[in-house]
Design a protein around this motif. Structure first.
Motif, PDB file in Angstrom:
ATOM      1  N   ALA A  83       5.203  37.895  26.706  1.00 29.32           N
ATOM      2  CA  ALA A  83       6.585  38.318  26.960  1.00 29.32           C
ATOM      3  C   ALA A  83       7.350  37.213  27.680  1.00 29.32           C
ATOM      4  CB  ALA A  83       6.591  39.594  27.802  1.00 29.32           C
ATOM      5  N   LEU A  84       8.667  37.289  27.669  1.00 25.24           N
ATOM      6  CA  LEU A  84       9.465  36.369  28.480  1.00 25.24           C
ATOM      7  C   LEU A  84       8.999  36.456  29.926  1.00 25.24           C
ATOM      8  CD1 LEU A  84      13.080  36.905  27.090  1.00 25.24           C
ATOM      9  CD2 LEU A  84      11.665  34.854  26.869  1.00 25.24           C
ATOM     10  N   GLY A  85       8.752  35.310  30.540  1.00 23.15           N
ATOM     11  CA  GLY A  85       8.202  35.279  31.888  1.00 23.15           C
ATOM     12  C   GLY A  85       6.694  35.268  31.919  1.00 23.15           C
ATOM     13  N   GLY A  86       6.048  35.453  30.754  1.00 29.44           N
ATOM     14  CA  GLY A  86       4.597  35.433  30.689  1.00 29.44           C
ATOM     15  C   GLY A  86       4.053  34.027  30.560  1.00 29.44           C
ATOM     16  N   ARG A  87       2.734  33.936  30.463  1.00 27.70           N
ATOM     17  CA  ARG A  87       2.076  32.630  30.411  1.00 27.70           C
ATOM     18  C   ARG A  87       2.476  31.830  29.187  1.00 27.70           C
ATOM     19  NH1 ARG A  87      -2.596  31.453  27.853  1.00 27.70           N
ATOM     20  NH2 ARG A  87      -3.187  33.655  27.665  1.00 27.70           N
ATOM     21  N   LEU A  88       2.631  32.492  28.028  1.00 30.71           N
ATOM     22  CA  LEU A  88       3.021  31.797  26.800  1.00 30.71           C
ATOM     23  C   LEU A  88       3.864  32.745  25.955  1.00 30.71           C
ATOM     24  CD1 LEU A  88       0.807  29.375  24.763  1.00 30.71           C
ATOM     25  CD2 LEU A  88       2.641  30.701  23.715  1.00 30.71           C
ATOM     26  N   PRO A  89       5.174  32.756  26.180  1.00 29.48           N
ATOM     27  CA  PRO A  89       6.034  33.676  25.432  1.00 29.48           C
ATOM     28  C   PRO A  89       5.961  33.436  23.923  1.00 29.48           C
ATOM     29  CG  PRO A  89       7.188  32.805  27.335  1.00 29.48           C
ATOM     30  CD  PRO A  89       5.915  32.007  27.204  1.00 29.48           C
ATOM     31  N   VAL A  90       5.855  34.529  23.204  1.00 31.74           N
ATOM     32  CA  VAL A  90       5.862  34.490  21.734  1.00 31.74           C
ATOM     33  C   VAL A  90       7.113  35.212  21.247  1.00 31.74           C
ATOM     34  CG1 VAL A  90       4.668  35.171  19.620  1.00 31.74           C
ATOM     35  CG2 VAL A  90       3.349  34.391  21.608  1.00 31.74           C
ATOM     36  N   ASN A  91       7.840  34.567  20.372  1.00 33.67           N
ATOM     37  CA  ASN A  91       9.111  35.051  19.854  1.00 33.67           C
ATOM     38  C   ASN A  91      10.150  35.308  20.952  1.00 33.67           C
ATOM     39  OD1 ASN A  91       8.506  34.875  17.126  1.00 33.67           O
ATOM     40  ND2 ASN A  91       7.622  36.927  17.050  1.00 33.67           N
ATOM     41  N   PRO A  92      10.401  34.313  21.796  1.00 33.43           N
ATOM     42  CA  PRO A  92      11.476  34.475  22.779  1.00 33.43           C
ATOM     43  C   PRO A  92      12.851  34.596  22.124  1.00 33.43           C
ATOM     44  CG  PRO A  92      10.685  32.207  22.780  1.00 33.43           C
ATOM     45  CD  PRO A  92       9.717  33.008  21.945  1.00 33.43           C
ATOM     46  N   SER A  93      12.960  34.215  20.842  1.00 30.43           N
ATOM     47  CA  SER A  93      14.214  34.412  20.108  1.00 30.43           C
ATOM     48  C   SER A  93      14.483  35.884  19.839  1.00 30.43           C
ATOM     49  CB  SER A  93      14.155  33.684  18.762  1.00 30.43           C
ATOM     50  OG  SER A  93      13.206  34.302  17.907  1.00 30.43           O
ATOM     51  N   GLY A  94      13.439  36.699  19.878  1.00 26.98           N
ATOM     52  CA  GLY A  94      13.504  38.080  19.419  1.00 26.98           C
ATOM     53  C   GLY A  94      12.763  38.282  18.119  1.00 26.98           C
ATOM     54  N   GLY A  95      12.429  37.161  17.439  1.00 24.60           N
ATOM     55  CA  GLY A  95      11.643  37.245  16.214  1.00 24.60           C
ATOM     56  C   GLY A  95      12.364  37.958  15.089  1.00 24.60           C
ATOM     57  N   LEU A  96      11.644  38.156  13.991  1.00 25.73           N
ATOM     58  CA  LEU A  96      12.223  38.880  12.863  1.00 25.73           C
ATOM     59  C   LEU A  96      12.499  40.330  13.220  1.00 25.73           C
ATOM     60  CD1 LEU A  96      10.144  37.515   9.845  1.00 25.73           C
ATOM     61  CD2 LEU A  96      12.374  36.770  10.665  1.00 25.73           C
ATOM     62  N   ALA A  97      11.848  40.842  14.237  1.00 25.28           N
ATOM     63  CA  ALA A  97      12.156  42.184  14.711  1.00 25.28           C
ATOM     64  C   ALA A  97      13.619  42.307  15.101  1.00 25.28           C
ATOM     65  CB  ALA A  97      11.270  42.533  15.907  1.00 25.28           C
ATOM     66  N   SER A  98      14.184  41.226  15.624  1.00 23.41           N
ATOM     67  CA  SER A  98      15.583  41.229  16.072  1.00 23.41           C
ATOM     68  C   SER A  98      16.522  40.599  15.054  1.00 23.41           C
ATOM     69  CB  SER A  98      15.706  40.474  17.397  1.00 23.41           C
ATOM     70  OG  SER A  98      14.917  41.088  18.404  1.00 23.41           O
ATOM     71  N   PHE A  99      15.990  39.776  14.159  1.00 23.00           N
ATOM     72  CA  PHE A  99      16.825  39.085  13.177  1.00 23.00           C
ATOM     73  C   PHE A  99      16.781  39.729  11.803  1.00 23.00           C
ATOM     74  CE2 PHE A  99      16.974  35.922  16.387  1.00 23.00           C
ATOM     75  CZ  PHE A  99      18.005  35.044  16.079  1.00 23.00           C
ATOM     76  N   GLY A 100      15.609  40.146  11.340  1.00 26.78           N
ATOM     77  CA  GLY A 100      15.424  40.487   9.945  1.00 26.78           C
ATOM     78  C   GLY A 100      15.157  39.232   9.133  1.00 26.78           C
ATOM     79  N   GLU A 101      14.813  39.437   7.867  1.00 22.34           N
ATOM     80  CA  GLU A 101      14.479  38.318   6.985  1.00 22.34           C
ATOM     81  C   GLU A 101      15.701  37.798   6.237  1.00 22.34           C
ATOM     82  OE1 GLU A 101      10.576  37.745   4.911  1.00 22.34           O
ATOM     83  OE2 GLU A 101      10.731  39.927   4.805  1.00 22.34           O
ATOM     84  N   ALA A 102      15.985  36.513   6.411  1.00 16.59           N
ATOM     85  CA  ALA A 102      16.876  35.752   5.537  1.00 16.59           C
ATOM     86  C   ALA A 102      16.005  34.594   5.065  1.00 16.59           C
ATOM     87  CB  ALA A 102      18.117  35.281   6.280  1.00 16.59           C
ATOM     88  N   VAL A 103      15.294  34.794   3.986  1.00 20.31           N
ATOM     89  CA  VAL A 103      14.073  34.050   3.678  1.00 20.31           C
ATOM     90  C   VAL A 103      14.206  32.532   3.760  1.00 20.31           C
ATOM     91  CG1 VAL A 103      12.345  33.600   1.880  1.00 20.31           C
ATOM     92  CG2 VAL A 103      13.017  35.943   2.408  1.00 20.31           C
ATOM     93  N   PRO A 104      15.187  31.884   3.110  1.00 16.63           N
ATOM     94  CA  PRO A 104      15.209  30.417   3.174  1.00 16.63           C
ATOM     95  C   PRO A 104      15.560  29.868   4.548  1.00 16.63           C
ATOM     96  CG  PRO A 104      16.565  31.265   1.373  1.00 16.63           C
ATOM     97  CD  PRO A 104      16.266  32.399   2.280  1.00 16.63           C
ATOM     98  N   ALA A 105      16.108  30.734   5.406  1.00 16.82           N
ATOM     99  CA  ALA A 105      16.607  30.274   6.706  1.00 16.82           C
ATOM    100  C   ALA A 105      15.614  30.456   7.838  1.00 16.82           C
ATOM    101  CB  ALA A 105      17.902  31.012   7.048  1.00 16.82           C
ATOM    102  N   GLN A 106      14.648  31.366   7.699  1.00 13.62           N
ATOM    103  CA  GLN A 106      13.932  31.814   8.894  1.00 13.62           C
ATOM    104  C   GLN A 106      12.996  30.754   9.495  1.00 13.62           C
ATOM    105  OE1 GLN A 106      13.237  35.336   6.921  1.00 13.62           O
ATOM    106  NE2 GLN A 106      11.317  34.788   5.958  1.00 13.62           N
ATOM    107  N   ALA A 107      12.329  29.937   8.668  1.00 13.20           N
ATOM    108  CA  ALA A 107      11.484  28.889   9.251  1.00 13.20           C
ATOM    109  C   ALA A 107      12.330  27.813   9.924  1.00 13.20           C
ATOM    110  CB  ALA A 107      10.589  28.275   8.181  1.00 13.20           C
ATOM    111  N   ILE A 108      13.555  27.603   9.423  1.00 17.20           N
ATOM    112  CA  ILE A 108      14.482  26.677  10.073  1.00 17.20           C
ATOM    113  C   ILE A 108      14.964  27.278  11.389  1.00 17.20           C
ATOM    114  CG2 ILE A 108      16.661  25.405   9.832  1.00 17.20           C
ATOM    115  CD1 ILE A 108      16.252  25.616   6.765  1.00 17.20           C
ATOM    116  N   ALA A 109      15.255  28.573  11.372  1.00 23.91           N
ATOM    117  CA  ALA A 109      15.702  29.248  12.595  1.00 23.91           C
ATOM    118  C   ALA A 109      14.645  29.171  13.686  1.00 23.91           C
ATOM    119  CB  ALA A 109      16.046  30.708  12.286  1.00 23.91           C
ATOM    120  N   GLN A 110      13.376  29.242  13.308  1.00 21.74           N
ATOM    121  CA  GLN A 110      12.313  29.119  14.305  1.00 21.74           C
ATOM    122  C   GLN A 110      12.387  27.769  15.014  1.00 21.74           C
ATOM    123  OE1 GLN A 110       8.850  29.811  11.758  1.00 21.74           O
ATOM    124  NE2 GLN A 110       8.535  31.820  12.680  1.00 21.74           N
TER     125      GLN A 110
END
Length: 405
Positions: free
Chosen positions: A337-364
């Protein structure tokens, strides 16, 4: 080759917010491209090459995305490349841009991915194609993507004892991060009770366990290290590794759209190929670590492909953040989590964005860039110095990008 001898600089990052906007993908991509150019401090004529990540759903312009975005920005003579690699299209575009820079073909490359995704389940392109495994898995199995995600979730429950409550914790974590991201589609905190109250889509996964399909775009400007220094950027974020490896025979776990194990490769000698990594996802990450010359213990954050909540837990293990079956424990401890030892998906991930397939690896990679610069605002990971992305797509496509500063 490892180390900084093959680094390229990230001079600019830009996005069009994710959502359902009802407009064309070219408009979204152009907005993201202009934002990346502004972030890089460059005018459009300074770009020597454009690499577009294709979308198969948007007709002819989507199939030639490099030229589509070059035309939208105004023809200026740049070379163009268009790349399609399913969900890894954006990372393949990054890899193509990096290769051009390292080969001396261009000092500056603009990478753009954008999509206007249909509502609901992704489906195969129309027509009868009995030799297409993606078409077959829909027609023969009725296996939509959420059905596939649910099979992996059930496997975790059977093998490791994970529970639906563990999966819900992933959504709660990512929604909290996404609430602080102005580019995210969903910016509202979610509780475990909210997840449990949402409709079942593919048991055991509920609606809030599964990412949506979205409109959105992301863009990057990459350059050679020499060009970055000439621009007065002595210490840019650097792309240190891009992994785009394929699976290895024999495969012991099925990944859709395949509905059989390696029959096309049955003549290969598995002994000669060497030991198989635990999963295709683990192989993707291992190749990135080897190229970058660093390991998971040196990471500050990770952006992973959370198509479903349970799949995020798989990535924890495949990235080497914990041992097999320990993903849920790592999550419960708050390490990711944010503030944890190693945050995963601090962007919010696809859970918060949804899939826009050609864009998502660039967004990462946009998120890694902002985090490593210290520009992520309320979701900033303190002291971020190295980050990894990871995703997996159809047909043996996958990717992992490591960025450092």
């Amino acid at each position: 080759m490892t180390g900084d001898g093959h680094d390229v600089a990230v001079l600019g990052a830009g996005m069009h917010p994710w959502g359902k906007w009802g407009r064309g993908f070219v408009e979204y991509g152009t907005v993201a491209a202009r934002a990346a150019l502004a972030d890089a401090g460059l005018d459009w004529p300074a770009i020597g090459s454009v690499v577009g990540a294709n979308t198969v759903r948007s007709g002819y312009p989507g199939q030639v995305a490099g030229a589509t975005f070059a035309r939208a920005l105004g023809w200026q003579g740049a070379r163009v490349t268009s790349v399609y690699a399913a969900c890894a299209s954006g990372a393949q575009a990054i890899n193509t841009a990096r290769t051009q820079i390292l080969a001396g073909l261009a000092d500056t490359v603009l990478i753009v991915g954008a999509d206007a995704a249909p509502k609901g389940f992704f489906a195969p392109v129309g027509g009868d194609r009995p030799d297409d495994p993606d078409w077959l898995r829909f027609r023969l199995l009725g296996a939509t993507n959420p059905a596939y995600f649910a099979l992996w979730a059930r496997r975790r429950m059977a093998v490791y004892g994970d529970t639906p409550e563990d999966f819900a914790r992933v959504k709660v974590k990512n929604a909290a991060a996404g609430a602080a991201n102005p580019h995210a589609r969903y910016r509202t905190a979610v509780t475990a009770e909210d997840v449990a109250a949402s409709p079942v889509v593919a048991d055991p996964l509920r609606l809030l366990d599964i990412c949506a399909t979205s409109d959105g775009a992301a863009a990057l400007v990459l350059s050679s290290m020499d060009f970055a220094r000439r621009q007065g950027v002595p210490r840019p974020v650097r792309i240190r590794a891009v992994s785009t490896v394929t699976p290895r025979y024999p495969r012991t776990a099925l990944d859709l759209p395949d509905i059989a194990t390696d029959s096309a490769a049955a003549t290969l000698d598995p002994v000669a190929l060497g030991p198989e990594p635990d999963t295709f996802r683990a192989a993707i990450a291992r190749a990135a670590y080897e190229e970058a010359g660093l390991g998971p213990e040196e990471l500050s954050l990770a952006e992973v492909y959370d198509l479903s909540t349970s799949l995020e837990l798989e990535w924890y293990e495949d990235l080497g953040l914990c041992g097999p079956g320990e993903g849920a424990k790592l999550l419960r401890e708050g390490a990711t989590a944010l503030g944890g030892r190693l945050p995963v998906n601090p962007s919010g991930g696809l859970a918060s964005f949804g899939e826009a397939v050609p864009a998502q690896a660039i967004a990462q990679v946009c998120e890694l860039t902002w985090q490593l610069r210290g520009q992520a605002g309320e979701r900033q990971v303190t002291g971020a110095r190295a980050g990894i992305t990871a995703n997996q797509g159809l047909f043996g496509h996958g990717s992992s990008v490591i960025a450092v500063r």
